[in-house]
Design an enzyme around this catalytic site. Structure first.
Site, PDB file in Angstrom:
ATOM      1  N   TRP A 104     -15.297  40.405 -16.801  1.00  0.00           N
ATOM      2  CA  TRP A 104     -16.484  39.692 -16.332  1.00  0.00           C
ATOM      3  C   TRP A 104     -16.283  38.197 -16.393  1.00  0.00           C
ATOM      4  CZ3 TRP A 104     -18.838  42.839 -13.438  1.00  0.00           C
ATOM      5  CH2 TRP A 104     -18.927  44.201 -13.771  1.00  0.00           C
ATOM      6  N   ASP A 173     -23.031  34.721 -20.474  1.00  0.00           N
ATOM      7  CA  ASP A 173     -23.296  36.043 -19.905  1.00  0.00           C
ATOM      8  C   ASP A 173     -23.529  37.009 -21.071  1.00  0.00           C
ATOM      9  OD1 ASP A 173     -23.293  38.521 -18.708  1.00  0.00           O
ATOM     10  OD2 ASP A 173     -21.342  38.288 -17.721  1.00  0.00           O
ATOM     11  N   LYS A 197     -28.016  47.182 -18.890  1.00  0.00           N
ATOM     12  CA  LYS A 197     -27.371  47.629 -20.128  1.00  0.00           C
ATOM     13  C   LYS A 197     -28.380  47.712 -21.268  1.00  0.00           C
ATOM     14  CE  LYS A 197     -23.437  46.652 -17.841  1.00  0.00           C
ATOM     15  NZ  LYS A 197     -22.884  45.546 -17.066  1.00  0.00           N
TER      16      LYS A 197
END
Ligand SMILES: *Cc1c(COP(=O)(O)O)cnc(C)c1O
Length: 362
Positions: A104, A173, A197
């Site tokens: 990511w 993030d 999530k």
């Protein structure tokens, strides 16, 4: 019905608290005595105002945010943020620091590259297959922000402490660990998370943004790609993801009222992760892939003695009512995602299954 629900270890979209799902179910046809479901109500109504304002207020209480912070709901997932961040915060003479801790982070860096914005990758754990979180990083003094990925969903690593960045705001993030623990918000200029999530359904991205970041942001951008558009309209410049925001409000209510806040949430998450890691560490059949000091409380990545056994493990687990244990397609192996909503009961059941699988296949 509920006895047919599996032990859900999916990485995302992932398990939500059962009481939240039950509340959605019971109020679905007639939300707040409106005679409509939440998916049929105008976002310009007082019904929805209460929902979005409730979600914002809960987020502010849980993270102890002062009046400098905006809580925003955007679409496009965390992935759109990878581009919006450099677009909004980097002007021609600005530069940003990035730490690369996996898939990511790599994608976030790629967007800064595509946009031809000045940036520096100041540390990376790629040398050891992203199995650790870099420490002793020397950050630029003049960077506009430092971009970090707090929890690396695929490789199973997590910052257990955020680095000192010489006062440069961290843009982080937190897609896979937001609201899993208390945060010292002084360090952060912005945090963001795709909801699927730890927060709710996919399709919503939560952005928590400090006013001083907005003050110097680029205004010469399309409306839908500017943070100021969302900050000035309480996230309702256009139709927001109403169902997602509603679910997030219920999940935050669950953290506040049932779990007892973020300190308690963190304690529970540590207990769950310790139980699973201690079991894995106690033998040699299973082994974790992340270095011990960097291991994630949210995504427990592990291997078995062979890929064949891993396949068999996932197949048998699925038959016995354990879902989502296959590792990310890019890395293989196994992964148990144990976000906030994963229960201790599910961890105990998983360990029992792992014990018996080991006995039968050693
Ligand atoms: C899942 C994930 C993303 C991608 O989120 P989307 O909402 O699908 O764009 C980004 N970062 C992290 C850390 C993730 O776990």
């Amino acid at each position: 019905m509920t006895d047919q629900r599996i032990h859900n270890f999916n990485a995302g979209p992932a398990a939500l608290p059962l009481t939240v799902l039950e509340e959605i179910q019971s109020s679905f046809l007639n939300f707040a005595q409106s005679g409509m479901s939440i998916t049929e109500i105008s976002h310009r109504s007082s019904y929805f105002d209460n929902v979005i304002n409730g979600a914002v207020a809960r987020a502010k209480r849980l993270l102890k945010l002062d009046e400098r912070f905006h809580v925003l709901f955007l679409q496009g997932g965390a992935s759109l943020q990878f581009a919006m961040i450099p677009m909004n915060f980097l002007s021609e003479d600005d530069t940003a620091d990035y730490v690369n801790t996996g898939t990511w982070s790599t994608k976030a860096i790629k967007e800064a590259q595509i946009l031809k914005k000045n940036h520096r990758v100041v540390a990376s754990s790629e040398d050891k297959d992203f199995s650790y979180i870099p420490t002793n990083i020397s950050f630029s003094k003049d960077a506009k922000y430092v971009h970090l990925t707090s929890n690396n969903t695929i490789k199973g690593t997590q910052y257990n402490k955020f680095p000192d960045t010489n006062g440069v705001p961290i843009v982080c993030d937190m897609s896979s660990d937001i609201f899993s623990r208390p945060l010292d918000m002084e360090k952060f200029g912005m945090i963001y998370a795709g909801a699927q999530k730890n927060l709710g359904p996919s399709g919503t991205c939560m952005v928590i943004l400090r006013q001083d970041m907005l003050d110097t942001a680029n205004e010469n951008l399309p409306s839908m790609l500017k943070y100021s558009t969302f900050a000035s309209k309480n996230s309702m410049y256009n139709t927001p993801p109403c169902f997602g925001i509603y679910t997030i409000d219920l999940v935050l209510k669950w953290i506040e009222e049932e779990m007892g806040g973020l300190e308690k949430m963190e304690e529970y998450n540590i207990q769950k992760a310790d139980l699973l890691y201690d079991f894995i560490d106690s033998g040699s059949f299973y082994r974790t892939t992340a270095e011990k000091f960097s291991r994630s409380l949210m995504n427990v990545t592990f291997r078995l003695p062979s890929e064949e056994l891993e396949k068999q493990f996932v197949a048998e687990a699925t038959k016995k009512g354990f879902g989502g244990l296959k590792g990310h397609r890019s890395v293989g192996g196994c992964r148990a995602s144990i976000y906030n909503a994963a229960t201790m009961e599910s961890i105990h059941a998983l360990i029992q299954f792992m014990e018996s699988f080991e006995k039968e296949n050693k």
